[in-house]
Write a protein that holds these residues in place. Structure first.
Motif, PDB file in Angstrom:
ATOM      1  N   GLY A 130      -6.901  10.571   2.322  1.00 25.84           N
ATOM      2  CA  GLY A 130      -6.314  11.812   2.804  1.00 25.84           C
ATOM      3  C   GLY A 130      -4.817  11.724   3.028  1.00 25.84           C
ATOM      4  O   GLY A 130      -4.265  12.527   3.789  1.00 25.84           O
ATOM      5  N   ILE A 131      -4.151  10.778   2.399  1.00 19.88           N
ATOM      6  CA  ILE A 131      -2.714  10.588   2.541  1.00 19.88           C
ATOM      7  C   ILE A 131      -2.089  10.768   1.171  1.00 19.88           C
ATOM      8  O   ILE A 131      -2.535  10.160   0.191  1.00 19.88           O
ATOM      9  CB  ILE A 131      -2.378   9.203   3.106  1.00 19.88           C
ATOM     10  CG1 ILE A 131      -3.063   9.002   4.457  1.00 19.88           C
ATOM     11  CG2 ILE A 131      -0.863   9.020   3.250  1.00 19.88           C
ATOM     12  CD1 ILE A 131      -2.941   7.606   5.006  1.00 19.88           C
ATOM     13  N   PHE A 132      -1.053  11.591   1.107  1.00 19.59           N
ATOM     14  CA  PHE A 132      -0.452  11.915  -0.179  1.00 19.59           C
ATOM     15  C   PHE A 132       1.067  11.786  -0.098  1.00 19.59           C
ATOM     16  O   PHE A 132       1.641  11.927   0.975  1.00 19.59           O
ATOM     17  CB  PHE A 132      -0.830  13.359  -0.595  1.00 19.59           C
ATOM     18  CG  PHE A 132      -2.304  13.615  -0.578  1.00 19.59           C
ATOM     19  CD1 PHE A 132      -3.096  13.270  -1.666  1.00 19.59           C
ATOM     20  CD2 PHE A 132      -2.908  14.188   0.521  1.00 19.59           C
ATOM     21  CE1 PHE A 132      -4.462  13.492  -1.649  1.00 19.59           C
ATOM     22  CE2 PHE A 132      -4.283  14.414   0.550  1.00 19.59           C
ATOM     23  CZ  PHE A 132      -5.053  14.066  -0.549  1.00 19.59           C
ATOM     24  N   PRO A 133       1.721  11.530  -1.230  1.00 19.10           N
ATOM     25  CA  PRO A 133       3.193  11.468  -1.228  1.00 19.10           C
ATOM     26  C   PRO A 133       3.798  12.727  -0.634  1.00 19.10           C
ATOM     27  O   PRO A 133       3.309  13.829  -0.871  1.00 19.10           O
ATOM     28  CB  PRO A 133       3.547  11.316  -2.707  1.00 19.10           C
ATOM     29  CG  PRO A 133       2.314  10.708  -3.322  1.00 19.10           C
ATOM     30  CD  PRO A 133       1.155  11.279  -2.563  1.00 19.10           C
ATOM     31  N   TRP A 190       0.832  -1.205   0.000  1.00 19.75           N
ATOM     32  CA  TRP A 190       0.000   0.000   0.000  1.00 19.75           C
ATOM     33  C   TRP A 190       0.868   1.258   0.000  1.00 19.75           C
ATOM     34  O   TRP A 190       0.637   2.180  -0.788  1.00 19.75           O
ATOM     35  CB  TRP A 190      -0.943   0.017   1.194  1.00 19.75           C
ATOM     36  CG  TRP A 190      -2.021   1.054   1.059  1.00 19.75           C
ATOM     37  CD1 TRP A 190      -3.291   0.868   0.585  1.00 19.75           C
ATOM     38  CD2 TRP A 190      -1.909   2.461   1.362  1.00 19.75           C
ATOM     39  NE1 TRP A 190      -3.974   2.073   0.571  1.00 19.75           N
ATOM     40  CE2 TRP A 190      -3.149   3.072   1.038  1.00 19.75           C
ATOM     41  CE3 TRP A 190      -0.892   3.266   1.868  1.00 19.75           C
ATOM     42  CZ2 TRP A 190      -3.394   4.427   1.222  1.00 19.75           C
ATOM     43  CZ3 TRP A 190      -1.126   4.635   2.037  1.00 19.75           C
ATOM     44  CH2 TRP A 190      -2.362   5.195   1.708  1.00 19.75           C
ATOM     45  N   TRP A 191       1.862   1.277   0.875  1.00 21.10           N
ATOM     46  CA  TRP A 191       2.698   2.478   0.960  1.00 21.10           C
ATOM     47  C   TRP A 191       3.547   2.660  -0.291  1.00 21.10           C
ATOM     48  O   TRP A 191       3.709   3.783  -0.770  1.00 21.10           O
ATOM     49  CB  TRP A 191       3.547   2.431   2.226  1.00 21.10           C
ATOM     50  CG  TRP A 191       2.712   2.728   3.433  1.00 21.10           C
ATOM     51  CD1 TRP A 191       2.179   1.833   4.325  1.00 21.10           C
ATOM     52  CD2 TRP A 191       2.258   4.016   3.844  1.00 21.10           C
ATOM     53  NE1 TRP A 191       1.419   2.498   5.270  1.00 21.10           N
ATOM     54  CE2 TRP A 191       1.448   3.833   5.000  1.00 21.10           C
ATOM     55  CE3 TRP A 191       2.446   5.304   3.366  1.00 21.10           C
ATOM     56  CZ2 TRP A 191       0.848   4.898   5.664  1.00 21.10           C
ATOM     57  CZ3 TRP A 191       1.852   6.375   4.030  1.00 21.10           C
ATOM     58  CH2 TRP A 191       1.058   6.163   5.161  1.00 21.10           C
ATOM     59  N   ASN A 192       4.079   1.595  -0.835  1.00 18.81           N
ATOM     60  CA  ASN A 192       4.831   1.714  -2.087  1.00 18.81           C
ATOM     61  C   ASN A 192       3.933   2.230  -3.203  1.00 18.81           C
ATOM     62  O   ASN A 192       4.343   3.079  -4.009  1.00 18.81           O
ATOM     63  CB  ASN A 192       5.421   0.355  -2.474  1.00 18.81           C
ATOM     64  CG  ASN A 192       6.587  -0.055  -1.591  1.00 18.81           C
ATOM     65  OD1 ASN A 192       7.143   0.760  -0.857  1.00 18.81           O
ATOM     66  ND2 ASN A 192       6.961  -1.324  -1.656  1.00 18.81           N
ATOM     67  N   ALA A 193       2.698   1.722  -3.247  1.00 18.49           N
ATOM     68  CA  ALA A 193       1.751   2.156  -4.276  1.00 18.49           C
ATOM     69  C   ALA A 193       1.373   3.614  -4.095  1.00 18.49           C
ATOM     70  O   ALA A 193       1.254   4.369  -5.068  1.00 18.49           O
ATOM     71  CB  ALA A 193       0.507   1.267  -4.249  1.00 18.49           C
ATOM     72  N   MET A 194       1.194   4.027  -2.848  1.00 20.11           N
ATOM     73  CA  MET A 194       0.834   5.423  -2.594  1.00 20.11           C
ATOM     74  C   MET A 194       1.935   6.359  -3.066  1.00 20.11           C
ATOM     75  O   MET A 194       1.686   7.359  -3.750  1.00 20.11           O
ATOM     76  CB  MET A 194       0.545   5.622  -1.104  1.00 20.11           C
ATOM     77  CG  MET A 194      -0.035   6.995  -0.755  1.00 20.11           C
ATOM     78  SD  MET A 194       1.202   8.304  -0.542  1.00 20.11           S
ATOM     79  CE  MET A 194       2.091   7.675   0.895  1.00 20.11           C
TER      80      MET A 194
END
Length: 199
Positions: free
Chosen positions: A194-197, A179-183
């Motif tokens: 509501g989470i962005f690079p 998930w975090w890698n994809a985000m």
């Protein structure tokens, strides 16, 4: 199975920004259960419709908590005592505030150095159940400032899906890492949280 030292870091990634929905302890059975709504992706396809997981910790050797009427860094905040059987209600009163910080396992020394002299609860049971720990927190989500710090010590961890089936710890950790890698890669499957690079 991966070594615990490596796995606990990946489990921390999988819990980052997860909503903490509940945490309770059965003292007679020395089992603790926590419910999280996590950020996870499968190897292929859309994210799961139900992102909840249940973590089971056993045997539990210690539970320490600090509930304070104030912000996390308010040294003068009132400490509110509560009993072990009130833990679930206390956690639920924060209405599923997300936890963050990437590290949640085996950081009890650092956490207790910060709030351990302001404990609302410190329950201990037996001489085992102390080899590992999880530390989480909750902050007020509207209304007067409140803060909860919680550490639970245990020996073994299990993760389950909403239907009760077990998830291998490595599989659970991998879903969070995906998930975090994809985000960070701009994958549209991670939108809407509501989470962005760059956060």
């Amino acid at each position: 199975m991966a070594a615990w030292e490596e796995l606990r870091n990946e489990l921390g990634v999988a819990l980052n920004e997860a909503d903490l929905l509940g945490f309770e302890v059965d003292p007679a059975r020395r089992i603790a259960t926590a419910t999280f709504r996590v950020l996870t992706l499968p190897a292929e396809g859309p994210p799961p419709a139900d992102r909840r997981v249940q973590m089971l910790f056993r045997p539990v050797g210690r539970v320490a908590a600090s509930l304070r009427n104030g912000f996390w860094n308010d040294e003068a905040a009132e400490v509110v005592p509560f009993s072990l059987d009130e833990l679930l209600g206390v956690v639920e009163s924060f209405r599923g505030y997300p936890i963050y910080g990437w590290e949640f396992f085996d950081i009890h020394d650092r956490e207790l150095a910060r709030w351990g002299n302001r404990r609302s609860l410190d329950w201990r049971s037996g001489r085992d159940g102390l080899s590992r720990s999880i530390c989480v927190f909750q902050c007020s989500n509207g209304g007067p400032a409140r803060h909860l710090d919680l550490c639970v010590w245990f020996d073994a961890l299990e993760v389950r899906r909403p239907n009760g089936s077990a998830i291998a710890l490595e599989e659970f950790a991998a879903g969070g890492r995906r998930w975090w890698n994809a985000m960070f890669a701009g994958d549209k499957r991670t939108e809407g949280h509501g989470i962005f690079p760059g956060r």
